[in-house]
Scaffold this motif. Structure first.
Motif, short mmCIF file in Angstrom:
data_model
loop_
_atom_site.label_atom_id
_atom_site.label_comp_id
_atom_site.label_asym_id
_atom_site.label_seq_id
_atom_site.Cartn_x
_atom_site.Cartn_y
_atom_site.Cartn_z
N HIS A 303 0.81 -1.22 0.00
CA HIS A 303 0.00 0.00 0.00
C HIS A 303 0.85 1.27 0.00
N ASP A 304 2.02 1.24 0.62
CA ASP A 304 2.83 2.46 0.71
C ASP A 304 4.04 2.43 -0.23
N HIS A 332 1.68 9.99 -2.84
CA HIS A 332 2.27 8.64 -2.81
C HIS A 332 1.34 7.52 -3.26
N HIS A 356 -6.00 4.06 -0.50
CA HIS A 356 -6.00 3.73 0.92
C HIS A 356 -6.04 4.94 1.85
N HIS A 357 -5.93 6.17 1.29
CA HIS A 357 -6.05 7.37 2.13
C HIS A 357 -7.34 8.14 1.87
N ASP A 385 -4.13 -0.02 8.36
CA ASP A 385 -3.01 0.91 8.27
C ASP A 385 -2.98 1.83 9.49
N HIS A 453 2.43 9.65 8.37
CA HIS A 453 1.22 10.08 7.64
C HIS A 453 0.03 9.16 7.89
N ASP A 454 0.27 7.96 8.49
CA ASP A 454 -0.82 7.01 8.74
C ASP A 454 -1.45 7.20 10.11
FE LIG Z 1 0.03 5.56 2.89
#
Ligand SMILES: [Fe+2]
Length: 466
Positions: A303-304, A332, A356-357, A385, A453-454
């Motif tokens: 995911h990242d 990202h 995912h964000h 996450d 950031h998560d």
């Molecule tokens: Fe992320």
């Protein structure tokens, strides 16, 4: 098998006792030398296959098409097919492979019980296989088409049922062992099979069909059929080996990408693996199809990956970010999509990586999707996450406890997270637990970043533009 618990030993003793009771039923006076010769030839065929398995997963699971020999015995040995198949299967005790004695005994007993169950099923369904021609008829071109169809007609459906019973009993006994022995394997997550169970069951049933092919060839060529069928059996073995290699290549590709991200951002060490694991737990909880469950685990792992496209100095910056730096971080998910979109096996996982964000209230990024517009994979990844970020320690705070992190997820359910996914994850954590995180310890030149950031409890700090 590692060190066995007493429950595992009891389980092995029970299976071995059942196999011994079955083998005690071997008819002595009532069968001719043909019975023993067929059993011996098929047991030899079984041993050749069982001694040269291919390794599945991370090379910890052995597989071979040996059950085709057991199922051939079911068909060829008439009313003694059950006991004969048990004798052929018990040959696993003499496998040339280097395995501990307990595993050797368990394998032999397991295949004996499965063979007997298959033979009993074949007989209960009145399965019969009448040899349709001799080798002499075969060599002289005697027409045998109607005899073949009659013979196969009488054997086909009982054989299909016997093959299914064999595979189910075999896997049932094996998984019983894994469940009892689970405590020693859960210590090594990679020791769990990475193959979907339905796929393994389906391929085992498919390869079991070779038992009928062996029986048909046996009717013509006698024991020479054992040598002839080695060719298709080893082709089958080779095909499974290719598939297993491909699976390992996929896993290695994912690991390499994860390692690259973890090198760049110290905080993500082990994070990708845990998000993947949590996504798999949710998939199981909501009854997701096996292929989608595998894809959502891939999404969790990668995911990242888009952080590879974010400047390292931005990821490791202490203090407030400028708007440009914040924009670079928000990019990202798109960068991740660009990096991995040509990897064919990822399929639906790409939606989890890209979105995912996103937030349920539409205030997320990169697209600002809301509610059901957000792909299911992305809603799943978002929950795990954030949870893993909260339950990991950071330079600016201690790790949050699991109940507090679940409470935090529930507080943000509806606005940030999908409430159904939060419920499913809470239930899965309640059932399976969650691995305790050791505080992150940087090595050598690695720098602990001061922001994550998560982390929903500490959003990124951005400088207001004046
Ligand atoms: Fe992320």
């Amino acid at each position: 098998m590692g060190r066995l618990s007493w429950a595992s030993w009891l389980y092995i003793a029970a299976i071995v006792s059942a196999a011994a009771a079955i083998l005690a039923l071997v008819p002595r006076g009532s069968v001719g030398p043909g019975f023993w010769a067929t059993c011996a030839a098929l047991a030899l065929l079984f041993l050749v296959c069982d001694s040269t398995p291919i390794m599945l997963g991370d090379r910890q699971w052995a597989w071979s098409p040996s059950s085709a020999a057991t199922l051939a015995a079911v068909v060829l040995l008439g009313k003694h097919g059950g006991v004969g198949a048990a004798m052929v299967g018990s040959a696993a005790v003499f496998s040339v492979r280097r395995v501990p004695l307990a595993e050797r005994l368990f394998n032999g007993a397991m295949y004996a019980v499965a063979g007997y169950a298959a033979g009993t099923t074949f007989q209960a369904l009145h399965g019969q296989f009448v040899p349709f021609c001799s080798i002499s008829d075969f060599l002289h071109g005697v027409p045998v088409s109607s005899a073949i169809s009659n013979s196969f007609g009488m054997a086909l459906w009982p054989f299909a049922a016997a093959a299914i019973v064999h595979v189910l009993v075999n896997h049932g006994l094996l998984w019983g062992m894994l469940l009892l022995d689970g405590h020693s394997r859960t210590a090594q997550p990679q020791a769990r099979p990475t193959w979907g169970l339905p796929l393994l069951l389906a391929s085992d049933i498919g390869f079991a069909a070779l038992g009928l092919v062996i029986a048909a060839l046996w009717a013509v060529f006698g024991a020479f059929a054992g040598a002839i069928v080695l060719v298709p059996l080893f082709v089958a073995r080779w095909a499974m080996g290719q598939f297993a290699d491909q699976q390992r290549a996929h896993a290695a590709t994912l690991r390499a990408l994860c390692q690259a991200v973890e090198t760049k951002d110290f905080y993500t060490r082990g994070h990708s693996e845990r998000v993947s694991r949590g996504a798999g737990m949710i998939a199981r909880e909501i009854g997701m199809r096996a292929d989608r469950a595998e894809a959502v685990r891939f999404a969790g792992m990668l995911h990242d990956v888009g952080k590879l496209g974010v400047p390292t100095k931005v990821l490791q910056k202490e203090g407030r970010l400028t708007e440009e730096e914040y924009a670079a971080i928000q990019l990202h998910p798109m960068r991740g999509l660009e990096i991995v979109r040509d990897i064919g096996f990822l399929n639906e996982a790409l939606t989890g990586i890209m979105h995912h964000h996103e937030r349920m209230d539409g205030r997320g990024y990169p697209m600002g999707f809301a509610g059901s517009e957000i792909p299911e994979f992305a809603r799943i990844i978002a929950v795990v996450d954030a949870f893993d970020s909260m339950t990991s320690s950071r330079a600016y705070r201690e790790a949050t406890s699991i109940p507090d992190a679940i409470a935090e997820l529930r507080k943000s359910a509806g606005a940030q997270f999908d409430p159904k996914v939060v419920d499913a994850f809470a239930a899965a954590v309640d059932r399976d637990g969650w691995p305790r995180q050791e505080p992150a310890q940087p090595r050598g030149h690695e720098i602990l970043t001061s922001q994550d950031h998560d982390d929903p409890m500490a959003p990124l700090q951005v400088v207001e533009r004046t």
